[in-house]
Scaffold this motif. Sequence first.
Motif, PDB file in Angstrom:
ATOM      1  N   GLY A 142       0.819  -1.203   0.000  1.00 58.21           N
ATOM      2  CA  GLY A 142       0.000   0.000   0.000  1.00 58.21           C
ATOM      3  C   GLY A 142       0.854   1.255   0.000  1.00 58.21           C
ATOM      4  N   HIS A 143       1.938   1.233   0.759  1.00 55.65           N
ATOM      5  CA  HIS A 143       2.862   2.366   0.806  1.00 55.65           C
ATOM      6  C   HIS A 143       3.533   2.575  -0.548  1.00 55.65           C
ATOM      7  CE1 HIS A 143       5.827   5.133   2.447  1.00 55.65           C
ATOM      8  NE2 HIS A 143       6.798   4.383   1.957  1.00 55.65           N
ATOM      9  N   HIS A 144       3.966   1.499  -1.173  1.00 60.10           N
ATOM     10  CA  HIS A 144       4.581   1.579  -2.500  1.00 60.10           C
ATOM     11  C   HIS A 144       3.620   2.215  -3.494  1.00 60.10           C
ATOM     12  CE1 HIS A 144       7.072   0.418  -5.909  1.00 60.10           C
ATOM     13  NE2 HIS A 144       6.081  -0.308  -6.420  1.00 60.10           N
ATOM     14  N   CYS A 145       2.381   1.808  -3.433  1.00 64.87           N
ATOM     15  CA  CYS A 145       1.369   2.346  -4.346  1.00 64.87           C
ATOM     16  C   CYS A 145       1.262   3.860  -4.186  1.00 64.87           C
ATOM     17  CB  CYS A 145       0.025   1.684  -4.064  1.00 64.87           C
ATOM     18  SG  CYS A 145      -1.206   1.887  -5.375  1.00 64.87           S
ATOM     19  N   ALA A 146       1.213   4.326  -2.947  1.00 67.76           N
ATOM     20  CA  ALA A 146       1.089   5.751  -2.687  1.00 67.76           C
ATOM     21  C   ALA A 146       2.357   6.512  -3.066  1.00 67.76           C
ATOM     22  CB  ALA A 146       0.749   5.976  -1.217  1.00 67.76           C
ATOM     23  N   VAL A 147       3.504   5.933  -2.777  1.00 71.36           N
ATOM     24  CA  VAL A 147       4.778   6.591  -3.099  1.00 71.36           C
ATOM     25  C   VAL A 147       4.932   6.751  -4.606  1.00 71.36           C
ATOM     26  CG1 VAL A 147       7.289   6.271  -3.085  1.00 71.36           C
ATOM     27  CG2 VAL A 147       5.968   5.935  -0.987  1.00 71.36           C
ATOM     28  N   LYS A 148       4.673   5.697  -5.352  1.00 72.51           N
ATOM     29  CA  LYS A 148       4.833   5.755  -6.804  1.00 72.51           C
ATOM     30  C   LYS A 148       3.866   6.758  -7.429  1.00 72.51           C
ATOM     31  CE  LYS A 148       7.200   3.484  -9.030  1.00 72.51           C
ATOM     32  NZ  LYS A 148       8.573   3.747  -9.515  1.00 72.51           N
ATOM     33  N   ALA A 149       2.716   6.970  -6.803  1.00 71.31           N
ATOM     34  CA  ALA A 149       1.745   7.935  -7.314  1.00 71.31           C
ATOM     35  C   ALA A 149       2.080   9.368  -6.922  1.00 71.31           C
ATOM     36  CB  ALA A 149       0.349   7.582  -6.815  1.00 71.31           C
ATOM     37  N   GLY A 150       3.093   9.533  -6.058  1.00 71.14           N
ATOM     38  CA  GLY A 150       3.485  10.867  -5.640  1.00 71.14           C
ATOM     39  C   GLY A 150       2.567  11.491  -4.607  1.00 71.14           C
ATOM     40  N   VAL A 151       1.957  10.678  -3.767  1.00 66.26           N
ATOM     41  CA  VAL A 151       1.036  11.201  -2.765  1.00 66.26           C
ATOM     42  C   VAL A 151       1.776  12.069  -1.755  1.00 66.26           C
ATOM     43  CG1 VAL A 151      -0.539  10.579  -0.888  1.00 66.26           C
ATOM     44  CG2 VAL A 151      -0.578   9.286  -3.033  1.00 66.26           C
ATOM     45  N   ASN A 152       1.204  13.236  -1.473  1.00 70.31           N
ATOM     46  CA  ASN A 152       1.750  14.129  -0.452  1.00 70.31           C
ATOM     47  C   ASN A 152       0.612  14.957   0.135  1.00 70.31           C
ATOM     48  OD1 ASN A 152       1.329  16.473  -2.169  1.00 70.31           O
ATOM     49  ND2 ASN A 152       3.162  15.840  -3.293  1.00 70.31           N
ATOM     50  N   ALA A 153       0.963  15.978   0.907  1.00 75.03           N
ATOM     51  CA  ALA A 153      -0.047  16.750   1.624  1.00 75.03           C
ATOM     52  C   ALA A 153      -0.945  17.559   0.702  1.00 75.03           C
ATOM     53  CB  ALA A 153       0.638  17.664   2.637  1.00 75.03           C
TER      54      ALA A 153
END
Length: 344
Positions: free
Chosen positions: A156-167
């Motif tokens: 789940g973390h990888h998915c968010a990181v690769k999508a560039g999720v931030n504030a």
Amino acid sequence: MRATVIYGAGDVRVEEVPEPKIVEPTDAVVRVVRSCICGSDLWPYAGMKPSEHGRRIGHEFLGIVEDTGSDVTSVKTGDLVVAPFVYSDNTCQFCVEGLQTSCVHGGNWGDPGVDGGQGEAVRVPQADGTLVKLPATEDDDMLAALLTLSDVFSTGHHCAVKAGVNARTTVTVIGDGAVGLSAVLAAKRLGAERILLMGRHTARTDLGREFGATDVIADRGDEGIAKVRELTSGEGTHAVLECVGTLAAFEMGIGVVRPGGSISRVGVPQYKDGPIGRPLFSANITITGGVAPARQYIPELLPDVLDGKVRPGRVFDRTIGIDEVPDGYRAMADRKALKVLVKP
């Protein structure tokens, strides 16, 4: 000892197999304390061709080191350790770049000659590069949370990181399985301001809300896309975290991503061809994702798990003994369980 063997679609058995032992000086033997059934295990459970001899299955486990080869220096007998869902030397060029899933000396649990994780003990190749030492604990909730580092929370973390999720990111998560809910938790941890969860199982989406989802969309297909667009003033979201693996899920992702956004896929694709033509090109959509290098993420995620800042172990909603593993597969396949924890 007992271990899980899959012989074909719907045919999972718990059998007596030889006790693992050190084969290479880089090996360790780990006595399993906790393992689990993964959503990706359900793909062979649904469609594997019959096999006369079967193969070992399971790729998420933590346990106590029981023995080590002569070259192993990072862990010792008695240590509590977690194993990522692939093994790796953590020293090759790909590992150094943070892509342990492409390790030149790595491989998968359950490969020929390699134990599966759903058993009472596992021979761990490349133990120094694979295993991560954990603080000793016998707390059931903490062990469950630590086990998610092996795959589901790291994915789940990888998915968010690769999508560039931030504030500054708005996020749509497609899928209310354990990976989808872990992606919600990961996106919240990374500061996402709004998280839309697409799922229709109320017990799961309720947990998703507790993990940080601000909106839940039960509709699918065109109706689901229209709902996301309605909730985002017609724009869609910056990031789409696709945690299912079907073509329909990917197509929904295309429908809800905003121009300049990213679709990150971590659901194992069950299709060969998908729409990646001019509409995505013209809207500057990034397609990303892939197999999560859990070994790279565990040191980053571990402190928040130990401190209780995140509680990813809540995705487990059923605990069974190893002899009940076939029942666990049926429960997950029939959507009667979200994710099954195995306590040998």
